[in-house]
Design a protein around this motif. Structure first.
Motif, PDB file in Angstrom:
ATOM      1  N   UNK A 161      17.871   5.660  -1.591  1.00 44.05           N
ATOM      2  CA  UNK A 161      18.079   6.092  -2.969  1.00 44.05           C
ATOM      3  C   UNK A 161      17.983   4.921  -3.943  1.00 44.05           C
ATOM      4  N   UNK A 162      18.175   3.718  -3.440  1.00 47.42           N
ATOM      5  CA  UNK A 162      18.134   2.528  -4.287  1.00 47.42           C
ATOM      6  C   UNK A 162      16.753   1.881  -4.312  1.00 47.42           C
ATOM      7  N   UNK A 163      15.917   2.219  -3.323  1.00 45.89           N
ATOM      8  CA  UNK A 163      14.579   1.642  -3.252  1.00 45.89           C
ATOM      9  C   UNK A 163      13.658   2.267  -4.297  1.00 45.89           C
ATOM     10  N   UNK A 164      12.748   1.441  -4.803  1.00 49.21           N
ATOM     11  CA  UNK A 164      11.604   1.972  -5.532  1.00 49.21           C
ATOM     12  C   UNK A 164      10.484   2.200  -4.511  1.00 49.21           C
ATOM     13  N   UNK A 165       9.563   3.111  -4.779  1.00 46.37           N
ATOM     14  CA  UNK A 165       8.548   3.459  -3.775  1.00 46.37           C
ATOM     15  C   UNK A 165       7.602   2.310  -3.462  1.00 46.37           C
ATOM     16  N   UNK A 166       7.064   2.367  -2.237  1.00 46.76           N
ATOM     17  CA  UNK A 166       6.040   1.402  -1.846  1.00 46.76           C
ATOM     18  C   UNK A 166       4.743   1.662  -2.602  1.00 46.76           C
ATOM     19  N   UNK A 167       4.444   2.913  -2.849  1.00 52.10           N
ATOM     20  CA  UNK A 167       3.215   3.279  -3.549  1.00 52.10           C
ATOM     21  C   UNK A 167       3.150   2.579  -4.904  1.00 52.10           C
ATOM     22  N   UNK A 168       1.988   2.045  -5.224  1.00 53.46           N
ATOM     23  CA  UNK A 168       1.799   1.349  -6.486  1.00 53.46           C
ATOM     24  C   UNK A 168       2.268  -0.093  -6.450  1.00 53.46           C
ATOM     25  N   UNK A 169       2.669  -0.541  -5.290  1.00 50.14           N
ATOM     26  CA  UNK A 169       3.177  -1.905  -5.118  1.00 50.14           C
ATOM     27  C   UNK A 169       2.131  -2.736  -4.369  1.00 50.14           C
ATOM     28  N   UNK A 170       1.931  -3.985  -4.789  1.00 50.58           N
ATOM     29  CA  UNK A 170       0.973  -4.844  -4.113  1.00 50.58           C
ATOM     30  C   UNK A 170       1.617  -5.492  -2.890  1.00 50.58           C
ATOM     31  N   UNK A 171       0.870  -5.573  -1.809  1.00 49.60           N
ATOM     32  CA  UNK A 171       1.344  -6.251  -0.615  1.00 49.60           C
ATOM     33  C   UNK A 171       1.399  -7.751  -0.926  1.00 49.60           C
ATOM     34  N   UNK A 172       2.581  -8.377  -0.823  1.00 55.05           N
ATOM     35  CA  UNK A 172       2.687  -9.793  -1.216  1.00 55.05           C
ATOM     36  C   UNK A 172       1.837 -10.718  -0.374  1.00 55.05           C
ATOM     37  N   UNK A 173       1.491 -10.320   0.851  1.00 54.32           N
ATOM     38  CA  UNK A 173       0.636 -11.166   1.681  1.00 54.32           C
ATOM     39  C   UNK A 173      -0.749 -11.309   1.059  1.00 54.32           C
ATOM     40  N   UNK A 174      -1.353 -10.199   0.686  1.00 48.69           N
ATOM     41  CA  UNK A 174      -2.680 -10.260   0.074  1.00 48.69           C
ATOM     42  C   UNK A 174      -2.590 -10.790  -1.357  1.00 48.69           C
ATOM     43  N   UNK A 175      -1.472 -10.519  -2.032  1.00 49.65           N
ATOM     44  CA  UNK A 175      -1.319 -10.993  -3.414  1.00 49.65           C
ATOM     45  C   UNK A 175      -1.331 -12.521  -3.449  1.00 49.65           C
ATOM     46  N   UNK A 176      -0.546 -13.148  -2.579  1.00 52.89           N
ATOM     47  CA  UNK A 176      -0.503 -14.611  -2.571  1.00 52.89           C
ATOM     48  C   UNK A 176      -1.824 -15.192  -2.068  1.00 52.89           C
ATOM     49  N   UNK A 177      -2.448 -14.549  -1.093  1.00 50.61           N
ATOM     50  CA  UNK A 177      -3.739 -15.029  -0.618  1.00 50.61           C
ATOM     51  C   UNK A 177      -4.763 -14.996  -1.740  1.00 50.61           C
ATOM     52  N   UNK A 178      -4.723 -13.939  -2.558  1.00 51.29           N
ATOM     53  CA  UNK A 178      -5.630 -13.828  -3.688  1.00 51.29           C
ATOM     54  C   UNK A 178      -5.399 -14.970  -4.686  1.00 51.29           C
ATOM     55  N   UNK A 179      -4.160 -15.442  -4.775  1.00 55.81           N
ATOM     56  CA  UNK A 179      -3.840 -16.556  -5.671  1.00 55.81           C
ATOM     57  C   UNK A 179      -4.009 -17.908  -4.980  1.00 55.81           C
ATOM     58  N   UNK A 180      -4.637 -17.882  -3.803  1.00 59.74           N
ATOM     59  CA  UNK A 180      -5.025 -19.086  -3.078  1.00 59.74           C
ATOM     60  C   UNK A 180      -3.825 -19.874  -2.545  1.00 59.74           C
ATOM     61  N   UNK A 181      -2.741 -19.173  -2.240  1.00 63.97           N
ATOM     62  CA  UNK A 181      -1.642 -19.765  -1.495  1.00 63.97           C
ATOM     63  C   UNK A 181      -1.903 -19.524  -0.007  1.00 63.97           C
ATOM     64  N   UNK A 182      -1.418 -20.426   0.835  1.00 71.93           N
ATOM     65  CA  UNK A 182      -1.550 -20.277   2.282  1.00 71.93           C
ATOM     66  C   UNK A 182      -0.437 -19.365   2.800  1.00 71.93           C
ATOM     67  N   UNK A 183      -0.804 -18.304   3.483  1.00 69.62           N
ATOM     68  CA  UNK A 183       0.162 -17.296   3.922  1.00 69.62           C
ATOM     69  C   UNK A 183       0.311 -17.326   5.435  1.00 69.62           C
ATOM     70  N   UNK A 184       1.558 -17.394   5.906  1.00 68.03           N
ATOM     71  CA  UNK A 184       1.866 -17.263   7.326  1.00 68.03           C
ATOM     72  C   UNK A 184       2.884 -16.141   7.483  1.00 68.03           C
ATOM     73  N   UNK A 185       2.826 -15.462   8.625  1.00 70.24           N
ATOM     74  CA  UNK A 185       3.709 -14.321   8.856  1.00 70.24           C
ATOM     75  C   UNK A 185       4.626 -14.565  10.042  1.00 70.24           C
ATOM     76  N   UNK A 186       5.802 -13.949   9.980  1.00 70.63           N
ATOM     77  CA  UNK A 186       6.730 -13.964  11.094  1.00 70.63           C
ATOM     78  C   UNK A 186       6.827 -12.574  11.696  1.00 70.63           C
TER      79      UNK A 186
END
Length: 305
Positions: free
Chosen positions: A242-267
């Protein structure tokens, strides 16, 4: 129902989720096989004065009409333990890299300024709602931060960069940012704006750590109702979805940072626990794989993309 200008203290709405996180950290700390130790978590939960939260902290809720495995699922216990370990190690790596400026967005009841080892010249900025920070200050009044801790009372949907700069933040210095348990509580457009501010304020060598549920792992209605009833029986009225906003319409931060040319690693939260000898119940494994743990690093001049 959430609105774009709502506010809260520590016992209601989004603020109450910080108590739940502290309760699970306290419970993990009490285990003989604990993967981290947060000696301040129990003190923060006790300061609320709630039998229900104390029951969660002690693990007693796991014996109220549900199995231990089910308890771990609805409490997000496994994810919370995994992300705590991940972010603790993230800060340790940042310190080894020479970063001395830390920003914790939506700090809630995070006690890392007190419980982790920090070089003496480290500055830690904690941003959150004024009432939340005031509660933590009272609860930890007898504690001593291990670094220069600076409170920044501000709503992250407002002009928090100005508030941060006013507290002495230096944008020309590399920064280790943290957004733990935050982004799903922001609308999609507010998430994008927050990340844009982080990029604008980050010197080369800065890094950003994030966790985020993708939405595909959100529980079914039947499971949510079972969890809601258990919590209500303990005197706790809280439904995360009930407190969450929907995922829809939200950018995936992994691709967002990659698009801004930051190096992305995942856990991988499942592998993180299993590599440390912690069994992951099959019932929660699938949901955990839908949970993002990531670090994005802004390249220095000699870094390659």
């Amino acid at each position: 129902m959430r609105t774009d200008d709502d506010s809260w203290d520590i016992t209601e709405s989004v603020g109450a989720t910080a108590i739940g996180v502290a309760a699970i950290r306290a419970y993990e700390t009490s285990r003989e096989d604990a993967l981290f130790h947060d000696p301040y978590a129990a003190k923060l939960v006790a300061a609320v004065g709630s039998e229900g939260w104390n029951a969660m902290m002690s693990g007693a809720l796991s014996r109220r009409s549900i199995s231990d495995g089910d308890y771990q699922a609805w409490s997000m216990g496994n994810v919370l333990v995994a992300r705590t370990v991940y972010f603790d190690e993230y800060f340790a790596a940042a310190v080894r890299a020479g970063i001395r400026q830390i920003v914790i967005l939506a700090a809630g009841l995070d006690a890392r300024a007190y419980r982790l080892e920090w070089p003496s010249d480290t500055r830690i900025f904690e941003l959150d709602q004024p009432k939340v920070l005031a509660f933590k200050a009272r609860a930890l009044a007898d504690g001593e931060p291990a670094a220069d801790r600076r409170e920044v009372p501000v709503d992250l949907r407002q002009d928090w960069p100005k508030a941060l700069l006013d507290k002495g933040f230096e944008p020309d210095q590399p920064t280790a940012w943290l957004a733990e348990g935050l982004l799903r509580y922001l609308p999609g457009h507010a998430q994008t704006q927050l990340l844009e501010h982080v990029v604008e304020l980050s010197a080369p060598g800065s890094r950003m750590a994030i966790n985020l549920g993708t939405g595909s792992g959100d529980p079914a209605d039947e499971f949510r109702e079972r969890r809601r009833k258990v919590m209500a029986d303990a005197g706790l009225k809280l439904d995360l979805e009930d407190l969450f906003y929907p995922w829809e319409g939200r950018e995936d931060p992994r691709s967002w940072f990659a698009m801004h040319r930051w190096l992305v690693t995942e856990g991988d939260p499942v592998a993180l626990l299993e590599d440390r000898g912690r069994a992951v119940p099959e019932a929660v494994r699938a949901g955990m794989t839908q949970h993002i743990l990531m670090t994005a690093t802004k390249p220095r001049g000699d870094d390659t993309l």
